[in-house]
Write an enzyme that holds these catalytic residues in place. Structure first.
Site, mmCIF file in Angstrom:
data_model
loop_
_atom_site.group_PDB
_atom_site.id
_atom_site.type_symbol
_atom_site.label_atom_id
_atom_site.label_comp_id
_atom_site.label_asym_id
_atom_site.label_seq_id
_atom_site.Cartn_x
_atom_site.Cartn_y
_atom_site.Cartn_z
ATOM 1 N N SER A 173 0.826 -1.200 0.000
ATOM 2 C CA SER A 173 0.000 0.000 0.000
ATOM 3 C C SER A 173 0.862 1.252 0.000
ATOM 4 O O SER A 173 1.630 1.467 -0.933
ATOM 5 C CB SER A 173 -0.968 -0.031 1.173
ATOM 6 O OG SER A 173 -1.985 0.929 1.010
ATOM 7 N N ASP A 332 -9.192 -5.966 -4.362
ATOM 8 C CA ASP A 332 -8.857 -4.632 -3.858
ATOM 9 C C ASP A 332 -9.744 -3.573 -4.509
ATOM 10 O O ASP A 332 -9.759 -3.434 -5.737
ATOM 11 C CB ASP A 332 -7.382 -4.337 -4.143
ATOM 12 C CG ASP A 332 -6.846 -3.125 -3.396
ATOM 13 O OD1 ASP A 332 -7.648 -2.340 -2.863
ATOM 14 O OD2 ASP A 332 -5.606 -2.973 -3.362
ATOM 15 N N HIS A 365 -8.226 -4.781 -0.074
ATOM 16 C CA HIS A 365 -6.903 -4.179 0.056
ATOM 17 C C HIS A 365 -6.072 -4.870 1.139
ATOM 18 O O HIS A 365 -4.857 -5.002 1.012
ATOM 19 C CB HIS A 365 -7.101 -2.700 0.392
ATOM 20 C CG HIS A 365 -5.890 -1.847 0.257
ATOM 21 N ND1 HIS A 365 -5.209 -1.676 -0.933
ATOM 22 C CD2 HIS A 365 -5.232 -1.073 1.168
ATOM 23 C CE1 HIS A 365 -4.189 -0.843 -0.746
ATOM 24 N NE2 HIS A 365 -4.180 -0.472 0.524
#
Length: 385
Positions: A173, A332, A365
């Site tokens: 991320s 995601d 995610h």
């Protein structure tokens, strides 16, 4: 973009015999002065970091692990053998694992404006830290910082440790943004990038606004005061709601159905009977946000969001010479796999060695933490190339 809940939950997934786990310690490095990309000076930048494994004589067996949005440098191992949880990527970092600490010298460090500034185990600089010139917290006077600033501060740390070259920069991320930034900032220094659940080469306009939605509750809290609340009541209600929103938007609807479904928060309290009766998913996410607010800082949250919004390597793309492994998560909703595919094609077109594999899972995610072990073999093989 990744949050502390992920760290805690993921750690629970990799629990095992603590005696067989990697042990680490928190260390601190101070950069006397740093000038930001925007030309502002920050004095006494304290950086918390951890290392695993040993640096070789040539200083070229290092791997740097930048952390996610609300993470810290605690990427692997335990501080004590009886710690209940390990670092968030313990599934892939350690002796004999994908990122093998018997072979590599692995370094992870806290970023500027780290959300966990209240923890004694974190070293950072941001609105909540003291400005040496005034003896008071910076508050709104703390300069805007970017992902490039995160990387440049960490480069000073690696220089102090004797690192001459990175075998890889690998992060999830917001950590993936930093990993790619490393390759653009220091083309001859970084051999590989492992870009996990990332956006590719820039933040999508949709996520620019998503970050603005995340910080909205903080700015609406009457205690926010433009970021100058230090020494008084903190905007914890706004921060708690912001953390709740972030947790929700980083998950996938398949997770919501699988974990909570239509269950009530409390037995006998039907949500249809009273406005205060909640569904389980509402109750769980609200409580999580409230618990995390006590450990995080609102100002650092807002500054961190801005740093992520500013990530854009469009003009620096040609500087990236590293081999790149993209590992998007199949479900995601923040950085969908199509963003990684788009970036992969751009880098392939300029001659980079590029690989891409999707992480399977139902946590959206957060599969960059929960399911990272599923792509351990891909990571290990990539480091051999």
């Amino acid at each position: 973009m990744f949050f502390r809940t992920a760290l805690l939950l993921a750690s629970c997934l990799v629990l095992g015999d603590a005696s067989a786990q990697l042990l680490t310690e928190k260390k601190f490095f101070t950069l006397p002065q740093y000038t930001t990309a925007g030309g502002k000076t920050i004095k006494g930048v304290r950086v918390g970091y951890e290392t695993y494994g040993k640096l070789n004589a040539g200083g070229d067996n290092a791997i740097f692990i930048p952390h996610f949005f609300s993470g810290t440098s605690h990427a692997a191992g335990r501080y004590k053998a009886d710690d209940k949880t390990a670092g968030y990527w313990d599934a892939i970092i350690g002796p004999g694992k994908a990122i093998d600490t018997d072979r590599y010298f692995v370094v992870s460090a806290d970023t500027l404006v780290n959300l966990n500034v209240k923890s004694p185990m974190v070293g950072t600089a941001g609105p909540a830290t003291v400005n040496p010139d005034t003896g008071k917290p910076y508050g709104s006077s703390f300069p805007v910082v970017s992902i490039a600033d995160f990387v440049r501060v960490h480069k000073a740390l690696l220089d102090s440790l004797g690192v001459k070259k990175l075998a890889a920069a690998a992060g999830a991320s917001a950590g993936s943004l930093q990993a790619m930034q490393w390759a653009a900032e220091y083309p001859g220094y970084v051999e590989r990038v492992i870009h996990v659940i990332g956006p590719g080469l820039d933040i999508h306009p949709y996520v620019l606004e998503l970050a603005n939605v995340w910080i909205g509750p903080i700015k609406l809290d009457p205690n926010w005061k433009g970021g100058d609340y230090y020494g008084g009541a903190e905007p914890n209600e706004g921060l708690a709601q912001a953390l709740t929103v972030v947790s929700f938007t980083t998950l996938h609807f398949a997770w919501a159905e699988k974990v909570h479904g239509y269950k009530w928060a409390a037995e006998g309290k039907n949500p249809a009977d009273a406005m205060g009766n909640l569904f389980a998913i509402e109750d769980a996410l609200q409580k999580s946000g409230q618990a995390r607010a006590a450990a995080n800082d609102a100002g650092h949250f807002v500054w961190m969001a801005k740093a992520n919004q500013l990530y854009n390597l469009e003009k620096e793309q040609a500087r990236i010479r590293a081999k790149v492994l993209f590992l998007p998560a199949k479900t995601d909703l923040v950085f969908p796999p199509e963003l990684s595919r788009k970036a992969a094609e751009k880098l392939k077109a300029q001659g980079n060695h590029v690989e891409l594999y999707e992480i399977d899972g139902t946590s959206g995610h957060l599969d960059g933490i929960f399911s990272i072990g599923k792509v351990a073999d891909r990571i290990k093989a990539f480091l051999e190339k």
